[in-house]
Design a protein around this motif. Structure first.
Motif, mmCIF file in Angstrom:
data_model
loop_
_atom_site.group_PDB
_atom_site.id
_atom_site.type_symbol
_atom_site.label_atom_id
_atom_site.label_comp_id
_atom_site.label_asym_id
_atom_site.label_seq_id
_atom_site.Cartn_x
_atom_site.Cartn_y
_atom_site.Cartn_z
ATOM 1 N N GLY A 188 5.333 -6.824 1.639
ATOM 2 C CA GLY A 188 5.180 -4.756 2.137
ATOM 3 C C GLY A 188 6.287 -4.710 0.884
ATOM 4 O O GLY A 188 7.399 -5.102 0.378
ATOM 5 N N ARG A 189 6.165 -3.438 0.411
ATOM 6 C CA ARG A 189 7.310 -2.526 -0.187
ATOM 7 C C ARG A 189 8.114 -2.633 0.788
ATOM 8 O O ARG A 189 10.296 -2.671 -0.037
ATOM 9 C CB ARG A 189 7.066 -0.958 0.068
ATOM 10 C CG ARG A 189 7.798 -0.258 -0.754
ATOM 11 C CD ARG A 189 7.627 -0.053 -2.100
ATOM 12 N NE ARG A 189 8.636 0.520 -3.406
ATOM 13 C CZ ARG A 189 9.342 0.316 -2.795
ATOM 14 N NH1 ARG A 189 10.030 -0.769 -2.105
ATOM 15 N NH2 ARG A 189 10.368 1.260 -3.729
ATOM 16 N N HIS A 190 8.288 -2.823 2.102
ATOM 17 C CA HIS A 190 9.856 -3.191 2.846
ATOM 18 C C HIS A 190 10.247 -4.109 3.196
ATOM 19 O O HIS A 190 11.095 -4.650 3.677
ATOM 20 C CB HIS A 190 9.054 -2.780 4.271
ATOM 21 C CG HIS A 190 8.311 -3.026 5.025
ATOM 22 N ND1 HIS A 190 8.055 -4.488 5.133
ATOM 23 C CD2 HIS A 190 7.855 -2.938 5.899
ATOM 24 C CE1 HIS A 190 6.378 -3.745 5.072
ATOM 25 N NE2 HIS A 190 6.474 -2.965 6.267
ATOM 26 N N MET A 232 3.060 -8.844 5.760
ATOM 27 C CA MET A 232 1.791 -7.940 6.022
ATOM 28 C C MET A 232 0.141 -8.970 6.011
ATOM 29 O O MET A 232 0.722 -9.600 5.117
ATOM 30 C CB MET A 232 1.881 -6.965 5.373
ATOM 31 C CG MET A 232 3.948 -5.720 5.945
ATOM 32 S SD MET A 232 3.150 -4.255 5.161
ATOM 33 C CE MET A 232 2.698 -4.807 3.566
ATOM 34 N N PRO A 250 -2.171 -3.810 0.893
ATOM 35 C CA PRO A 250 -1.687 -2.795 1.510
ATOM 36 C C PRO A 250 -1.298 -1.401 0.960
ATOM 37 O O PRO A 250 -1.475 -0.734 1.530
ATOM 38 C CB PRO A 250 -1.643 -3.080 3.276
ATOM 39 C CG PRO A 250 -1.809 -5.051 3.222
ATOM 40 C CD PRO A 250 -1.458 -5.465 1.700
ATOM 41 N N CYS A 251 -0.212 -1.867 0.294
ATOM 42 C CA CYS A 251 1.077 -1.025 -0.366
ATOM 43 C C CYS A 251 0.269 0.159 -1.150
ATOM 44 O O CYS A 251 0.143 1.267 -1.359
ATOM 45 C CB CYS A 251 2.161 -1.839 -0.708
ATOM 46 S SG CYS A 251 2.894 -2.783 0.592
ATOM 47 N N CYS A 285 5.526 1.722 9.524
ATOM 48 C CA CYS A 285 4.095 1.052 9.117
ATOM 49 C C CYS A 285 2.796 1.184 9.156
ATOM 50 O O CYS A 285 2.688 0.403 9.852
ATOM 51 C CB CYS A 285 4.679 -0.339 8.421
ATOM 52 S SG CYS A 285 3.542 -0.910 7.455
ATOM 53 N N PRO A 286 1.990 1.417 8.506
ATOM 54 C CA PRO A 286 0.696 1.590 9.056
ATOM 55 C C PRO A 286 -0.284 0.029 8.689
ATOM 56 O O PRO A 286 -1.670 0.627 8.606
ATOM 57 C CB PRO A 286 0.030 2.514 8.054
ATOM 58 C CG PRO A 286 0.702 2.876 6.575
ATOM 59 C CD PRO A 286 2.064 2.421 7.109
#
Ligand code: SF4
Ligand code: SF4
Ligand code: SF4
Length: 754
Positions: free
Chosen positions: A606-608, A612, A641-642, A742-743
């Motif tokens: 993920g972006r973080h 994920m 997902p991002c 984070c969703p």
């Protein structure tokens, strides 16, 4: 005697029985259900509803201290804990039970919020919560609310079966379970005042604020309102008993003494040791100073007990176990078991080979300690005196019983039970050498996610990594050379970060198994945002999930070994992850094993920078097992997902650590983000605790420091040195903002995979 009103909601009887049976299967001695109505007298921030707003009840589980460990521990002084050390492993076992019950409830469609057994506290209260040493939920009160016992004059929960010799853990849930009736039997505390007379710090007479009264389920309990700092002098802060305890004890006094004298040792609480409920209390001064507990000796044949011991040995996949009569240890020999258990009749030695790889070895050791505790508890339950974790020489015992081997560790259990002699060297259960069988094995051991990759794929990834130009974290960082409590003593540590691989974990590796376990949703959803405003349950879940992963990996490694394969586990295969502060010491952060999870086809990044998955978004952790078994790689996952997210992780990061886009990695034509962030900025918040929002302000700390423009070690050293951490430093609680918001678990599953 007051009875509570009959307004309690009726619960699901079948589910209640299932939860209770599940807890018992995990080793619980006591299980009770406390409806939330019985917590009406608790401060909201320490109540089930404060933690989980739609909570309906609390499941409370207790496990019994083996009696002889309490009776013979703490001699000659409370700081010589001896076999009472079993309590550390009891806490660990309770943590496992709490976590697994929460997973069980989630599997049934309910929220389950597991609370740690101990050692996650707000030392100085929080906002309007004027309670020192505040846990998220007081298990002893929860135990009373669950009908398990009463609060005694000591403030401990006494139960009719074991007195105070029981430790508890709790799980808050929105499931509607059948409430256990409140305890209404004979009074369990007869005000014998042994707890008062025996307390080495005179906690029940000095610095008290009169009597405290708590109301639980319509019953009132009164006991001295003690100064917790005084009580914790030795028990928590490990100050030497040889020091006179000052007339007034507070955090500053504790810190000054720690600064001057340092920590010595923990202790066995005298309020626990010298207490027993009147109906079960008797004294045997030649045996011990503590009251003993009357108990029935089971009529089981010695062979039945032996078989039960051997079941534990096999369950824990130990390499060797032996039992022998006490007469094998004569007076003239080097080992004298009766020094540790006066009525010892049988000596049991448990052995496990210790792998060279440090992380794997720590896990093997944990399972050996669990085996010793469980054998001790088994024999204690059958009514026999039993101790483990004494100072007896484990290798000498193993040698005498004929199972001593090189590169192995041993644990000894002494018991008054007369067991038939045995020597057992279990062979382990082989597994079919194919990935389907391995996948089933991992799932059976508790894995939620399982994937594989081999060295061909890792080599392709290594090339992609080099081509991406991803920068490795700085070569120097700040460490704390100070004590666990009090001021940081910042020192600069040089570190060479390089991309590691399976060979660094296990030379000659051919494949990697990656296993994922989900965090309970309630642990993430409730962090910081419910009335309790706490991070504790999240912190608990984040370290407990790693232990659970290690336990699963242990089972897998043992099966691989039984087939002749070598294997070793790691929480950070690539060696690129940083750490996050926690009350259990630094933990690998959520980016650890992101790349192995991606290479095993389980996750995207993920972006973080965290892994994920389609199943759980960011809410899981991974462990990797390097092995010399050949395997095919699983298909890579294609998802992002991002792409449909508003990028909230970037917005909430308190230090702007995600401001820059990540380099792209291409493996087998699939593009991934590299799990690379501004590590200095991220460490500022998550590793050093210098952003209140990340967690420290939720435990009452004022540690917010502005990220400097000049990213130097000196700036970080100055910042950590400028914070008044006090004793809370040891219990620093972090919940990464980027993970919390984070969703991806909501977006997950809708993405294309395969
Ligand atoms: S030692 Fe005696 S007074 Fe103290 S809690 Fe136990 S039973 Fe009560
Ligand atoms: S918060 Fe959004 S952008 Fe950030 S990692 Fe999660 S899904 Fe991706
Ligand atoms: S939110 Fe926390 S863990 Fe996430 S990148 Fe920022 S500082 Fe690091």
């Amino acid at each position: 005697m007051a009875r509570e009103s009959a307004t309690l909601s009726t619960g699901d009887g079948k589910l209640t029985e299932e939860v209770s049976a599940f807890a018992t299967s995990l080793g619980a001695d006591l299980v009770g259900i406390a409806p939330v109505e019985r917590f009406s007298g608790a401060p909201l921030r320490m109540s089930p509803q404060g933690l989980l707003p739609d909570a309906r009840c609390v499941i409370v589980v207790g496990i019994h201290h083996p009696d002889a460990c309490v009776e013979l521990g703490g001699e000659p002084t409370p700081q010589d804990v001896g076999p009472y050390a079993v309590q550390y492993w009891m806490n660990s076992a309770l943590d496992d039970i709490s976590f697994l019950i929460a997973r069980f409830l989630e599997g049934k469609g309910y929220a389950g919020l597991p609370i740690a057994a101990s050692n996650i506290w707000r030392y100085r209260g929080y906002k309007d919560l004027a309670v020192n040493f505040a846990p998220d939920l007081a298990h002893r009160y929860a135990a009373v609310a669950a009908g398990l016992g009463e609060i005694g004059y000591s403030g401990l929960c006494l139960v009719p079966q074991f007195g105070p010799r029981v430790r508890f853990v709790s799980v808050v849930t929105n499931a509607s379970l059948v409430a256990s009736p409140m305890y209404h039997g004979e009074p369990l505390c007869d005000r014998c005042m042994e707890c008062v007379k025996r307390c080495p710090n005179d906690v029940f007479r000095k610095e008290t604020r009169g009597m405290a009264t708590v109301e639980i389920g319509g019953r009132k309990f009164s006991f001295p309102d003690t100064n917790k700092w005084r009580c914790a002098w030795t028990e928590n802060f490990d100050l030497s008993m040889s020091l006179p305890v000052p007339e007034k004890v507070d955090e500053e006094v504790v810190l000054r003494h720690l600064e001057r004298y340092g920590r010595h040792k923990g202790e066995e609480g005298s309020c626990l040791k010298f207490c027993m409920v009147p109906a079960l209390r008797y004294y045997e001064p030649d045996y011990c100073r503590a009251p003993r507990r009357k108990k029935m000796v089971s009529q089981d044949a010695p062979e039945t007990l032996r078989d039960a011991v051997l079941r534990i040995v096999r369950r824990e996949c130990l390499d060797a176990a032996a039992a022998g009569d006490i007469r094998l240890f004569p007076e003239a020999g080097p080992v004298h078991p009766q020094l540790f258990l006066p009525d010892a009749r049988t000596v049991i030695s448990l052995g496990a080979r210790m792998p060279e790889h440090a992380e794997t070895r720590a896990c093997f050791r944990r399972r050996l300690m669990y085996a010793a505790m469980d054998v001790c508890r088994l024999l204690d339950r059958a009514g026999h005196s039993s101790v483990c974790m004494t100072r007896i020489s484990d290798p000498l015992v193993a040698r005498r019983l004929g199972i001593l081997a090189d590169s192995a560790a041993y644990a000894t259990v002494l018991t008054s039970a007369r067991l038939p002699a045995f020597t057992e060297r279990p062979q382990g259960q082989a597994v079919k050498s194919d990935t389907d069988a391995l996948r089933s094995l991992c799932k059976d051991a508790g894995a939620d996610l399982v994937g594989f990759f081999n060295l061909r794929r890792f080599s392709a990834f290594r090339e992609a990594w080099t081509a991406s130009g991803a920068r490795l974290p700085e070569g120097c960082r700040v460490e704390d050379a100070g004590d666990v409590f009090g001021a940081w003593v910042p020192v600069r540590e040089k570190r060479t970060v390089r991309l590691q691989g399976p060979d660094d974990v296990l030379p000659g590796s051919k494949s990697v198994i990656v296993i994922g376990v989900k965090l309970p949703d309630a642990s993430v959803d409730t962090a910081k945002v419910t009335p309790a405003e706490t991070v504790g349950p999240y912190v608990f879940a984040s370290y407990e999930v790693l232990l659970h992963l290690e336990d699963i990996a242990y089972a897998v490694i043992r099966r691989l070994n039984a087939c002749g394969y070598r294997a070793a586990l790691t929480c950070d295969l690539t060696g690129l992850a940083s750490t996050v502060a926690s009350p259990r010491g630094p933990l690998p952060n959520m980016r650890a094993n992101a790349l192995p999870a991606a290479l095993a086809g389980l996750a995207v990044i993920g972006r973080h920078g965290c892994p994920m998955t389609p199943q759980f978004g960011v809410r899981q952790r991974f462990i990797a097992i390097a092995t010399d078994m050949e395997m095919e790689s699983d298909p890579l996952l294609r998802a992002d997902p991002c792409a449909t997210c508003d990028g909230r992780c970037v917005a909430v990061c308190p230090t702007g650590a995600l401001a820059h886009p990540q380099p792209e990695l291409r493996v087998e034509k699939v593009a991934y983000r590299a799990p690379v962030v501004d590590q200095y900025a991220c460490d500022w918040a998550a590793r050093l605790g210098l952003s209140g929002r990340e967690g420290p302000s939720y435990c009452g700390l004022d540690s917010d420091r502005t990220l400097p423009e000049c990213r130097t070690c000196e700036a970080a050293m100055d910042a950590v040195a400028s914070v008044r951490w006090g004793v809370q430093k040891h219990h620093l609680q972090i919940c990464e903002e980027c993970v919390r918001v984070c969703p991806a678990h909501l977006i997950a599953g809708k993405e294309e995979s395969g």
